[in-house]
Motif scaffolding. Structure first.
Motif, PDB file in Angstrom:
ATOM      1  N   VAL A  39       0.879  -1.171   0.000  1.00 49.60           N
ATOM      2  CA  VAL A  39       0.000   0.000   0.000  1.00 49.60           C
ATOM      3  C   VAL A  39       0.919   1.225   0.000  1.00 49.60           C
ATOM      4  O   VAL A  39       1.952   1.208   0.683  1.00 49.60           O
ATOM      5  N   PHE A  40       0.593   2.235  -0.721  1.00 51.92           N
ATOM      6  CA  PHE A  40       1.445   3.409  -0.875  1.00 51.92           C
ATOM      7  C   PHE A  40       2.846   3.002  -1.338  1.00 51.92           C
ATOM      8  O   PHE A  40       3.856   3.523  -0.864  1.00 51.92           O
ATOM      9  N   GLN A  87      -6.845  -6.472  11.953  1.00 52.73           N
ATOM     10  CA  GLN A  87      -6.631  -5.077  11.565  1.00 52.73           C
ATOM     11  C   GLN A  87      -5.595  -4.963  10.448  1.00 52.73           C
ATOM     12  O   GLN A  87      -5.779  -4.216   9.491  1.00 52.73           O
ATOM     13  N   VAL A  88      -4.522  -5.721  10.574  1.00 56.70           N
ATOM     14  CA  VAL A  88      -3.458  -5.681   9.567  1.00 56.70           C
ATOM     15  C   VAL A  88      -3.993  -6.087   8.193  1.00 56.70           C
ATOM     16  O   VAL A  88      -3.538  -5.592   7.167  1.00 56.70           O
ATOM     17  N   HIS A  89      -4.979  -6.974   8.179  1.00 55.50           N
ATOM     18  CA  HIS A  89      -5.541  -7.421   6.906  1.00 55.50           C
ATOM     19  C   HIS A  89      -6.496  -6.395   6.287  1.00 55.50           C
ATOM     20  O   HIS A  89      -7.035  -6.643   5.205  1.00 55.50           O
ATOM     21  N   GLY A 107      -9.591  -4.507   5.074  1.00 59.97           N
ATOM     22  CA  GLY A 107     -10.926  -5.011   4.766  1.00 59.97           C
ATOM     23  C   GLY A 107     -10.948  -6.529   4.637  1.00 59.97           C
ATOM     24  O   GLY A 107     -11.915  -7.182   5.027  1.00 59.97           O
ATOM     25  N   PHE A 108      -9.847  -7.098   4.138  1.00 64.57           N
ATOM     26  CA  PHE A 108      -9.829  -8.548   3.948  1.00 64.57           C
ATOM     27  C   PHE A 108      -9.859  -9.300   5.274  1.00 64.57           C
ATOM     28  O   PHE A 108     -10.252 -10.463   5.323  1.00 64.57           O
ATOM     29  N   TYR A 158     -11.837  -8.871   7.474  1.00 64.93           N
ATOM     30  CA  TYR A 158     -13.248  -9.045   7.798  1.00 64.93           C
ATOM     31  C   TYR A 158     -13.882 -10.120   6.928  1.00 64.93           C
ATOM     32  O   TYR A 158     -15.011 -10.537   7.156  1.00 64.93           O
TER      33      TYR A 158
HETATM   34  C1  LIG Z   1     -17.700  -4.868   5.483  1.00 63.23           C
HETATM   35  C2  LIG Z   1     -16.969  -3.927   4.549  1.00 63.23           C
HETATM   36  C3  LIG Z   1     -17.677  -3.112   3.708  1.00 63.23           C
HETATM   37  C4  LIG Z   1     -17.037  -2.262   2.807  1.00 63.23           C
HETATM   38  N1  LIG Z   1     -17.774  -1.518   1.948  1.00 63.23           N
HETATM   39  C5  LIG Z   1     -17.151  -0.805   0.970  1.00 63.23           C
HETATM   40  C6  LIG Z   1     -17.915  -0.108  -0.028  1.00 63.23           C
HETATM   41  O1  LIG Z   1     -19.129  -0.118  -0.003  1.00 63.23           O
HETATM   42  N2  LIG Z   1     -17.257   0.560  -0.999  1.00 63.23           N
HETATM   43  C7  LIG Z   1     -15.902   0.600  -1.066  1.00 63.23           C
HETATM   44  O2  LIG Z   1     -15.357   1.224  -1.970  1.00 63.23           O
HETATM   45  N3  LIG Z   1     -15.134  -0.029  -0.119  1.00 63.23           N
HETATM   46  C8  LIG Z   1     -15.740  -0.729   0.896  1.00 63.23           C
HETATM   47  N4  LIG Z   1     -14.975  -1.410   1.851  1.00 63.23           N
HETATM   48  C9  LIG Z   1     -13.508  -1.334   1.773  1.00 63.23           C
HETATM   49  C10 LIG Z   1     -12.850  -0.494   2.910  1.00 63.23           C
HETATM   50  O3  LIG Z   1     -13.039   0.887   2.695  1.00 63.23           O
HETATM   51  C11 LIG Z   1     -11.367  -0.853   2.912  1.00 63.23           C
HETATM   52  O4  LIG Z   1     -11.280  -2.172   3.368  1.00 63.23           O
HETATM   53  C12 LIG Z   1     -10.530   0.042   3.810  1.00 63.23           C
HETATM   54  O5  LIG Z   1     -10.404   1.336   3.234  1.00 63.23           O
HETATM   55  C13 LIG Z   1      -9.130  -0.488   4.041  1.00 63.23           C
HETATM   56  O6  LIG Z   1      -8.490  -0.743   2.816  1.00 63.23           O
HETATM   57  P1  LIG Z   1      -7.847  -2.177   2.540  1.00 63.23           P
HETATM   58  O7  LIG Z   1      -8.799  -3.211   2.937  1.00 63.23           O
HETATM   59  O8  LIG Z   1      -7.341  -2.201   1.158  1.00 63.23           O
HETATM   60  O9  LIG Z   1      -6.632  -2.244   3.565  1.00 63.23           O
HETATM   61  P2  LIG Z   1      -5.126  -1.859   3.249  1.00 63.23           P
HETATM   62  O10 LIG Z   1      -5.041  -0.499   2.676  1.00 63.23           O
HETATM   63  O11 LIG Z   1      -4.490  -2.977   2.537  1.00 63.23           O
HETATM   64  O12 LIG Z   1      -4.523  -1.789   4.717  1.00 63.23           O
HETATM   65  C14 LIG Z   1      -4.097  -2.946   5.417  1.00 63.23           C
HETATM   66  C15 LIG Z   1      -3.565  -2.500   6.774  1.00 63.23           C
HETATM   67  O13 LIG Z   1      -2.373  -1.748   6.607  1.00 63.23           O
HETATM   68  C16 LIG Z   1      -2.486  -0.505   7.279  1.00 63.23           C
HETATM   69  N5  LIG Z   1      -1.707   0.491   6.567  1.00 63.23           N
HETATM   70  C17 LIG Z   1      -1.698   0.764   5.252  1.00 63.23           C
HETATM   71  N6  LIG Z   1      -0.828   1.747   4.978  1.00 63.23           N
HETATM   72  C18 LIG Z   1      -0.298   2.137   6.149  1.00 63.23           C
HETATM   73  C19 LIG Z   1       0.639   3.130   6.526  1.00 63.23           C
HETATM   74  N7  LIG Z   1       1.216   3.922   5.642  1.00 63.23           N
HETATM   75  N8  LIG Z   1       0.960   3.250   7.828  1.00 63.23           N
HETATM   76  C20 LIG Z   1       0.380   2.431   8.740  1.00 63.23           C
HETATM   77  N9  LIG Z   1      -0.502   1.482   8.434  1.00 63.23           N
HETATM   78  C21 LIG Z   1      -0.842   1.343   7.149  1.00 63.23           C
HETATM   79  C22 LIG Z   1      -3.977  -0.226   7.305  1.00 63.23           C
HETATM   80  O14 LIG Z   1      -4.317   0.697   8.316  1.00 63.23           O
HETATM   81  C23 LIG Z   1      -4.529  -1.603   7.549  1.00 63.23           C
HETATM   82  O15 LIG Z   1      -4.452  -1.927   8.908  1.00 63.23           O
HETATM   83  C24 LIG Z   1     -15.617  -2.221   2.776  1.00 63.23           C
HETATM   84  C25 LIG Z   1     -14.894  -3.032   3.665  1.00 63.23           C
HETATM   85  C26 LIG Z   1     -15.556  -3.882   4.528  1.00 63.23           C
HETATM   86  C27 LIG Z   1     -14.748  -4.742   5.451  1.00 63.23           C
END
Ligand SMILES: Cc1cc2nc3c(=O)[nH]c(=O)nc-3n(C[C@H](O)[C@H](O)[C@H](O)COP(=O)(O)OP(=O)(O)OC[C@H]3O[C@@H](n4cnc5c(N)ncnc54)[C@H](O)[C@@H]3O)c2cc1C
Ligand SMILES: Cc1cc2nc3c(=O)[nH]c(=O)nc-3n(C[C@H](O)[C@H](O)[C@H](O)COP(=O)(O)OP(=O)(O)OC[C@H]3O[C@@H](n4cnc5c(N)ncnc54)[C@H](O)[C@@H]3O)c2cc1C
Lengths: 267, 388
Positions: free
Chosen positions: B274-275, B340-342, B344-345, B347
């Protein structure tokens, strides 16, 4: 029936790609952090074959040999836990970096040192490099037959009858004993070690033989005596490109797609 | 001081790990989703002789200690089997301790070899709707009638009752008002879950769905006197002996789940970009995981110490309680962080950490709540006045 089984410890083939690293300069696989090595998956099948043959013969001894680092003791212990009788670890700093041929030399020396054997079993290949030549090497050095990729092994009238796996079927051959047979996954599931056997195995001592015990000189294990020369070791780059095919109708899109696939020799 | 495992314990760890690895996360995800008891897994461990690990050799077991059983169950949980796997084995591995310690010779010969071989399942029926932390207030009654006791009452949370043919059942044989001490007057039975007198109703719950927990209604169930475990009216004390080792095993199971969660979290943190870089390169991700790692290592030491004390015949009440307290607290924290580390996944079911999270949560409640552990420590270790 006295059987020798050769087993190898290898990096876990289930290591996730994200943890798999290669040191290209040293031409070595970097051991993955926190993922312990495992027994080569074909080897418990060789051990299983040995145990079944021993049971069918109503007696004998199964001796397990592994060439490798101190941790390879675990591969031997696994075979002992399955029910093998004795274990020998071939361990020497001089074994670091030897090739398949030198491995076969060391194993053949160890097998001669064990002395009494009717049959030598190995896995069809080690799942790390997947070359499968050590069984042939050992057989050649010992001057005995080698039958590779067995799915079934049976002892008949002082001979061994082996069903081999071919690409398009099976082949049954017989060889006089002693012989080397390499065992394939088609042989069937190896048994799970029984808790009782595990406890017995843990109490057994594994003998350790070094190069000198096998009568091997530094020269025999040196660079000059390697047949295999590793030129380069690297993880291939996987690239993906996306191309969206634009056209007026689905038929037209399909036609363009088919042409492109043919141009790339994919169909 | 010696922190090394013995060669036997090391071998148990490796072999338990290897056998548990035959059943991957996908298997457990399926069992959990389908609310299906993991029979294939159970049978593999039965066939290889693991179920009788703590049962004495003269009754078909291996006669090993709690240290070894803790290693087994930790590895099972750590494989990703989590509580679905651990609970499937737990009751056979240790639930029969009161029978081993207090059962008649005849009962032991009849029951233990069958259980060690995996053919006999026994559930544990102690908790009632109005008696959980406060066991002496149970109201299930057993009344003597000739060479039988007739049992009537209601239990709750009885795990594995659907698979079990028998239950270790605690019932009052002397009413509370007639007892000198509240802990007197209860008797332990090894009763048949006879459908003519017993109704079992599964409870819908947060997790560990491959192993059922149930409401169980006993409607005048006759139990022969020969199925009393130990002495009549002394059942509570017979149970007490088994509480410490049970807590140690539960702690080991929690520890295993914590390790599984941490393993998944670190693998994901390495591979998820990410980033423009792996998320595991951020201290915001690293520090909580490193913190959990340290805590789980510390909890492991407490589990080992408690098990060592028990196996050496020493008192281990405080250590067993602390092991269960620390391991379940920190393993839940590790699972929460892994989720938390995962992102959205975490969940999503597909990534398994939500399953670990759901399953490890129960260890802060059962078999004893964290609060009751603190009550114990405050009273018995710190010498503070009893609060309840
Ligand atoms: C039930 C559910 C419903 C949802 N509904 C929608 C929806 O309707 N529409 C939609 O578009 N999305 C939706 N989402 C997606 C949600 O917005 C994303 O899951 C969320 O923004 C996190 O992104 P990601 O899952 O890609 O996590 P990632 O970005 O992969 O993050 C993984 C972990 O790494 C951490 N992390 C990442 N970068 C850094 C950093 N630089 N420093 C410290 N920590 C970092 C994050 O905080 C997190 O803990 C939904 C998710 C869920 C679980
Ligand atoms: C999945 C699952 C499986 C189970 N399996 C079994 C089984 O197989 N057999 C069986 O017999 N039981 C089983 N149980 C029951 C378990 O042992 C009880 O839930 C547990 O002992 C807590 O009792 P309770 O639920 O009645 O809670 P309560 O005793 O009602 O406690 C409620 C809350 O009050 C707190 N509390 C109570 N007293 C005090 C106090 N003095 N000071 C401070 N706080 C206090 C508790 O800590 C808790 O937070 C299972 C439970 C679960 C969830």
């Amino acid at each position: 029936m006295n059987i020798i089984v050769c087993v190898k410890q290898i990096p876990d083939p289930e290591t996730p790609a994200s943890s798999f690293r290669v040191d290209e300069a040293a031409k070595k696989v970097v051991p993955a952090q926190g993922i312990p090595p495992v027994v080569n998956p074909y080897d418990p099948q060789a051990t299983e074959a040995a145990l079944r043959l021993k049971e069918a013969a109503g007696g004998g001894k199964v001796t397990v040999i592994s060439l490798g680092p101190e941790s390879a003791r675990d591969a031997i212990k696994h075979a002992l836990a399955m029910g093998a009788d004795e274990g020998i670890l071939l361990n020497d700093p001089g074994f670091e970096g030897i090739d398949n041929f030198q491995t076969a030399v060391a194993l053949a020396k160890a097998i001669e040192k064990v002395g009494q054997y009717d049959l030598i079993l190995m896995g069809r290949a080690a799942a790390d490099w997947d070359m499968g030549v050590v069984p042939m090497g050992v057989a050649t050095l010992l001057g005995i037959p080698c039958v590779s990729i067995a799915k079934a092994i049976e002892r008949v009238d002082g001979k061994v009858r082996v069903t081999r796996v071919l690409d398009d079927g099976f082949q049954t051959v017989e060889a006089p004993l002693p012989a080397v047979v390499s065992v394939s996954n088609e042989f069937g599931e190896p048994r799970y070690p029984q808790l009782r056997q595990i406890m017995l195995a843990a109490k057994k001592t594994v003998q350790v033989w070094n190069a000198a015990d096998l009568g091997l000189s530094a020269d025999q294990l040196g660079e000059a005596n390697r047949w295999l020369k590793l030129e380069a070791l690297y993880v291939p780059k996987v690239e993906s490109k996306v191309e969206i095919i634009e056209a007026d109708s689905p038929e037209e899109k399909a036609r363009i797609l088919a042409q492109k696939l043919r141009a790339d020799k994919l169909i | 001081m010696d922190f090394d495992l013995t060669p036997e314990q090391q071998a148990i760890r490796e072999q338990a790990r290897a056998l548990a690895a035959q059943f991957d996360d996908a298997y457990w995800r399926r069992c959990d989703a389908e609310h299906r008891f993991p029979w294939e897994f159970y049978q593999a461990f039965a066939d290889a002789g693991w179920l009788g690990i703590c049962i004495p050799p003269e009754y078909g077991g291996a006669g090993l200690g709690i240290s070894e059983a803790a290693i087994l169950l930790e590895e099972v949980a750590a494989s990703g089997a989590a509580m679905n796997g651990a609970s499937a084995l737990h009751l056979t591995v240790f639930g029969l301790n009161p029978v081993v310690r207090h059962g008649s010779e005849e009962l032991k010969r009849r029951i233990l070899p069958e259980a060690a071989a995996g053919r006999l399942h026994v559930a544990f029926g102690i908790t009632e709707p109005d008696a959980g932390s406060d066991t002496p207030s149970i109201t299930t009654r057993a009344i003597r009638d000739g060479d039988h006791f007739i049992i009537r009452g209601k239990k709750v949370w009885t795990s594995k009752a659907l698979e079990a043919s028998k239950v270790l059942l605690l019932a009052r044989t002397t009413p509370l008002e007639e007892c000198r001490k509240r802990t007197d007057g209860m008797t332990l039975f090894l009763a048949d879950l006879d459908p003519r007198y017993v109704t079992i109703r599964p409870i819908e719950k947060l997790g560990r769905n491959a192993v059922d927990s149930n409401e169980v209604f006993y409607d005048d169930l006759p139990v022969p006197v020969r199925d009393v475990v130990g002495e009549v009216d002394k059942g509570f004390y017979h149970l007490l002996d088994g509480l410490n080792p049970e807590r140690i095993l539960v702690a080991a199971e929690a520890l295993g789940i914590g390790k599984a969660a941490l393993r998944r979290a670190t693998a994901y943190a390495r591979s998820r970009h990410v980033f423009g870089r792996p998320i595991g390169q951020n201290q915001g991700i690293q520090f909580p995981l490193a913190d959990s790692y340290a805590k789980l290592q510390a909890a492991e030491l407490m589990v080992r110490k408690a098990a060592w004390l028990y196996d050496n015949g020493r008192p281990c009440g405080a250590e067993a309680n602390m092991a269960k307290y620390l391991a379940s607290e920190w393993a839940f924290e590790a699972a929460d962080r892994a989720l938390q580390v995962h992102g959205g996944f975490g969940y999503a079911k597909e990534f398994d950490v939500e399953r670990y999270w759901r399953e490890v949560r129960v260890m802060r409640i059962a078999p004893v709540t964290q609060e009751m552990v603190l009550n114990y420590l405050a009273q018995h270790e710190l010498g503070l006045p009893r609060s309840y």
